[in-house]
Design an enzyme around this catalytic site. Structure first.
Site, PDB file in Angstrom:
ATOM      1  N   TYR A 117       1.042  -1.313   0.116  1.00 48.63           N
ATOM      2  CA  TYR A 117      -0.072  -0.245  -0.217  1.00 48.63           C
ATOM      3  C   TYR A 117       0.989   1.223   0.104  1.00 48.63           C
ATOM      4  O   TYR A 117       1.152   1.719   1.123  1.00 48.63           O
ATOM      5  CB  TYR A 117      -0.894  -0.074   1.262  1.00 48.63           C
ATOM      6  CG  TYR A 117      -1.772   1.345   1.177  1.00 48.63           C
ATOM      7  CD1 TYR A 117      -2.491   1.845   0.189  1.00 48.63           C
ATOM      8  CD2 TYR A 117      -2.072   1.924   2.280  1.00 48.63           C
ATOM      9  CE1 TYR A 117      -3.451   2.649   0.148  1.00 48.63           C
ATOM     10  CE2 TYR A 117      -2.807   2.979   2.416  1.00 48.63           C
ATOM     11  CZ  TYR A 117      -3.524   3.374   1.171  1.00 48.63           C
ATOM     12  OH  TYR A 117      -4.354   4.611   1.218  1.00 48.63           O
ATOM     13  N   ASP A 153      -1.568  -1.353  -4.288  1.00 44.39           N
ATOM     14  CA  ASP A 153      -2.179   0.003  -4.411  1.00 44.39           C
ATOM     15  C   ASP A 153      -0.985   0.712  -4.552  1.00 44.39           C
ATOM     16  O   ASP A 153      -0.535   1.034  -3.528  1.00 44.39           O
ATOM     17  CB  ASP A 153      -3.328   0.465  -3.304  1.00 44.39           C
ATOM     18  CG  ASP A 153      -3.720   1.640  -3.740  1.00 44.39           C
ATOM     19  OD1 ASP A 153      -3.110   2.447  -4.637  1.00 44.39           O
ATOM     20  OD2 ASP A 153      -4.485   2.217  -2.982  1.00 44.39           O
TER      21      ASP A 153
END
Length: 255
Positions: free
Chosen positions: A105, A146
């Site tokens: 992330y 992500d």
DNA sequence: ATGTCCAAATATTTTGGA
């Protein structure tokens, strides 16, 4: 084997959708981001009943990553190396079914310029250093997550829409490219080189309804993994469900 | 129309983050 990455934007709010997706898509490995819960509060029992083992690197309220797998996984790295003072839970790496997998992330970096953008670029430099080491062994590796980077003009509905945003800054894009140039393959891009595939649609301004999306969820394959690349894409339908995350899962199928 | 959603604290509304 099917490997997916899915920013679920909150475990508590998304658990029914997550279970539904696992049942329908049956990924062998699912890298999750923004679980937004402490490690001890992650619903490990519920997911075990759904057929998944869990490795969890949580955090109170924000961030947090996990790796779900149908076969048992061995944790290799918790947290991104390179800064002992970094308290944010954004990196988890494991060995699963003969493949090294990371759930990433990457910091958003807004507003830019500012300390959050500096943190993003520093984090990307640390990722690049760690990723270089992963390539040395020649093993199949999948860096999934992500990335909060829109790599190209055709990875967004309007090339000018995010011009001032941290996700589209030249420094962010350059850092992503530097990572790729080490020898990684952006799997979705490789199989869909003309762009036009989104993995995120903002809740605001009718982003989904107007198909105003962009691609920020990526699976980077080491050469040994890329040799096994069979297919890749984004499960767009997931974004259209009730109480959906603002991200859709991106995935690769390896031979 | 700086528009929605999530989680936590400030707690039945506000805030920070995205």
């Amino acid at each position: 084997m099917l490997i997916a990455t899915f920013n679920i934007n909150g475990t508590n709010a998304r658990l029914p959708r997550l279970l539904e997706w696992l049942e329908e898509a049956r990924p062998d490995i699912a890298c999750l981001q923004e679980i937004k819960t402490m490690t001890e509060n992650f619903p490990v029992e519920t997911l075990r009943e759904a057929g998944y083992h869990c490795l969890v690197h949580g955090q109170k309220g924000f961030n947090g990553v996990a790796i779900l797998s149908r076969e048992p996984a061995t944790e290799v790295q918790r947290g991104l190396p390179g800064d002992e003072t970094d308290e944010q839970s954004r990196y988890l790496e494991a060995e699963v079914m003969g493949v090294r997998v990371a759930s990433i992330y990457l910091p958003n970096g807004n507003p830019q310029p500012g300390p959050k953008f500096d943190y993003k670029l520093a984090w990307m430099e640390r990722l690049r250093a760690h990723a270089a080491g992963l390539l040395e062994a020649g093993l199949p590796v999948v860096l999934a997550g992500d990335y909060n980077v829109i790599p190209n003009d055709d990875d967004i509905w309007d090339a000018s829409a995010m011009r001032d945003d941290a996700l589209r800054q030249p420094q962010s894009v350059a850092a992503y490219r530097q990572l790729l140039w080490q020898g990684w393959t952006d799997a979705v891009r490789q199989l869909h080189p003309v762009g036009g595939i989104w993995s995120f649609w903002d809740y605001q301004a009718g982003g989904w309804q107007r198909d105003h999306g962009f691609r920020i969820d990526h699976l980077l394959l080491s050469p040994a993994a890329a040799d096994r690349l069979q297919d890749a894409g984004v499960m767009k339908d997931v974004r259209g469900k009730e109480k959906a995350s603002d991200h859709a899962p991106a995935w690769v199928r390896l031979r």
